[in-house]
Scaffold this active site. Structure first.
Site, short mmCIF file in Angstrom:
data_model
loop_
_atom_site.label_atom_id
_atom_site.label_comp_id
_atom_site.label_asym_id
_atom_site.label_seq_id
_atom_site.Cartn_x
_atom_site.Cartn_y
_atom_site.Cartn_z
N GLU A 14 -2.64 -13.69 3.02
CA GLU A 14 -1.30 -13.82 3.58
C GLU A 14 -0.91 -15.29 3.69
OE1 GLU A 14 0.60 -11.27 4.21
OE2 GLU A 14 -0.93 -9.72 3.88
N VAL A 30 0.84 -1.20 0.00
CA VAL A 30 0.00 0.00 0.00
C VAL A 30 0.87 1.25 0.00
CG1 VAL A 30 -1.79 1.28 1.22
CG2 VAL A 30 -1.89 -1.21 1.12
N ILE A 71 -13.74 1.77 -1.42
CA ILE A 71 -15.11 2.26 -1.23
C ILE A 71 -15.14 3.29 -0.10
CG2 ILE A 71 -17.50 1.64 -0.77
CD1 ILE A 71 -16.88 -1.19 -1.64
N LYS A 84 -13.43 -3.98 10.64
CA LYS A 84 -14.05 -3.00 9.75
C LYS A 84 -15.47 -2.69 10.19
CE LYS A 84 -11.25 -4.46 5.79
NZ LYS A 84 -11.21 -5.21 4.52
N GLY A 124 -1.45 -12.73 -3.76
CA GLY A 124 -1.27 -11.69 -2.76
C GLY A 124 -2.55 -11.20 -2.13
N GLY A 131 -11.31 -0.78 1.49
CA GLY A 131 -10.44 -0.53 0.35
C GLY A 131 -10.80 0.76 -0.36
#
Length: 405
Positions: A185, A16, A131, A200, A182, A129
């Site tokens: 994990e 990221v 959104i 979340k 990816g 992500g």
């Protein structure tokens, strides 16, 4: 902040972080630049090449730089994330973070620090992500008409289940493929056991209903025990199994929340949310359902959300947490009934769970399944049942089902 004044101290330069560096460099109107990047190992090979002088292994090089006026925190360790964010807030430096585990564990304290030191913490990237769920809940749904927020909040598990239901792969092969790409994990438990979606959901609930509920009080089950029998049952019903997180008002004074696999039929918006995508349904009085869809995994989708928060700071944007000030906020409860499908073999599920009502019971030599109604509080009390490898649970939605016809 005035334009062309954002000087960023970036913590973390993984997938990221590198995405943010690339996206920021290609965005003409960002009016922001990365001044320093703090990493554990400045000599580690990276796909994205940056000037060596930008890198440092010393956090003080960022915190002691008087020109840096925004911290972007993207480290993968929740403790380190907490230390960075709280230090920045106490220094009066605004922060953008994507660490949902840290935020969900410490949100009341983080809100208090923002108020005490008159600074901002933005974290839209922590929830879905690409959104923009948090900002929409803050700004557009800033009233008490909201009834429910429900959806697929984890791209990794959704990719796995999509490979199973849409491509006929078995679960283990789908998980391996997700790891290769990816999306998952090497230790996928954080995703497949439901904790990513749980954290979340906790954050979303604060902005949806103004209530913080600690993780240990929320019933959470993942998909790791899914079996071919469960997949076959869903197909026979014309459904797919999705890992779904949900917060819903159950009456004017109470709400509930949980994370469970769910049997999703073709009439539901999230039925067609596949691969690494997320999908969120927001339901309210008078406007029925509204649907948000976008990529929930990957460096660039998350980086786009981080960039949105960075640019919001150009206008001194901050969360106001308006609903936490409401006088008549609903109270959290698990004293409700839910309908579930449970498949088991050797574990004494009927004896331990004591269903309020059983709609179907199927007994075979290989496995058994029950479809029945049960208090959510009882599922919480008997949570350890679902740690057994032979037990799988899926929610059969009944909330607001009358409004979908």
């Amino acid at each position: 902040m005035s334009k062309q004044s954002i000087k960023i101290g970036l913590f973390g330069f993984g997938t990221v972080g590198q995405g943010v560096y690339t996206v920021l460099g290609q965005t003409k109107n960002a009016h922001a630049e990365i001044r320093r990047i703090c990493v554990r190992d400045i000599n580690k090979p990276r796909e994205t090449v940056v000037p060596h002088e930008l890198l440092t292994a010393d956090a003080d090089d960022i915190f002691n730089d008087p020109d840096i006026n925004l911290i972007v925190e993207l480290v993968d360790n929740a403790r380190a994330s907490y230390d960075i964010v709280t230090r920045a807030l106490r220094m009066g430096i605004p922060v953008v973070s994507g660490n949902k585990a840290m935020i969900a564990r410490h949100l009341p304290e983080l809100i208090e620090l923002q108020q005490k030191y008159d600074t901002a913490l933005l974290y839209d990237a922590s929830s879905c992500g690409s959104i923009p769920v948090i900002r929409n809940l803050e700004e557009y749904y800033d009233n008490d008409l909201l009834l429910e927020v429900k959806g697929i909040l984890n791209g990794s598990t959704n990719y796995i289940l999509s490979r199973v239901f849409d491509h006929g792969e078995n679960y283990d092969a789908a998980l391996h493929r997700a790891q290769q790409l990816g999306f998952a994990e090497s230790d996928p438990s954080f995703d497949i056991d439901g904790y990513d979606a749980l954290f979340k959901l906790i954050i979303i609930t604060v902005h949806a209903l103004g209530r913080f509920v600690p993780a240990e009080k929320v019933f959470t089950v993942g998909i790791s025990n899914i079996h071919e029998a469960d997949i076959q049952y869903a197909r026979e019903k014309g459904s797919k199994i999705k890992l779904v997180a949900q917060v819903a008002k159950v009456d004017d004074s109470h709400f509930t929340m949980f994370v469970m696999p769910e049997l999703v039929d073709k009439s539901k918006y999230i039925y067609s949310v596949d691969d690494e995508y997320n999908g969120v349904v927001i339901r309210g009085e008078y406007y029925d359902r509204q649907f948000m869809f976008g990529k929930g995994a990957g460096g660039y989708p998350t980086a786009s959300s981080i960039l949105s928060d960075i640019m919001a700071r150009l206008h001194d944007y901050r969360y106001e947490y308006k609903k936490m000030a409401y006088v008549d906020r609903p109270e959290y409860t698990t004293d409700i009934e839910v309908r579930v499908y449970i498949r088991y073999s050797t574990t004494d599920v009927p004896g331990r769970l004591n269903f309020s009502h059983i709609h179907e019971l199927h007994l075979t030599e290989q496995s058994n399944c029950i479809i029945g109604d049960i208090p959510l509080s009882r599922l919480m009390e008997q949570r350890d049942i679902f740690d057994n490898d032979d037990v799988f649970i899926a929610h059969i939605p009944t909330f607001y089902i009358d409004r979908d016809n």
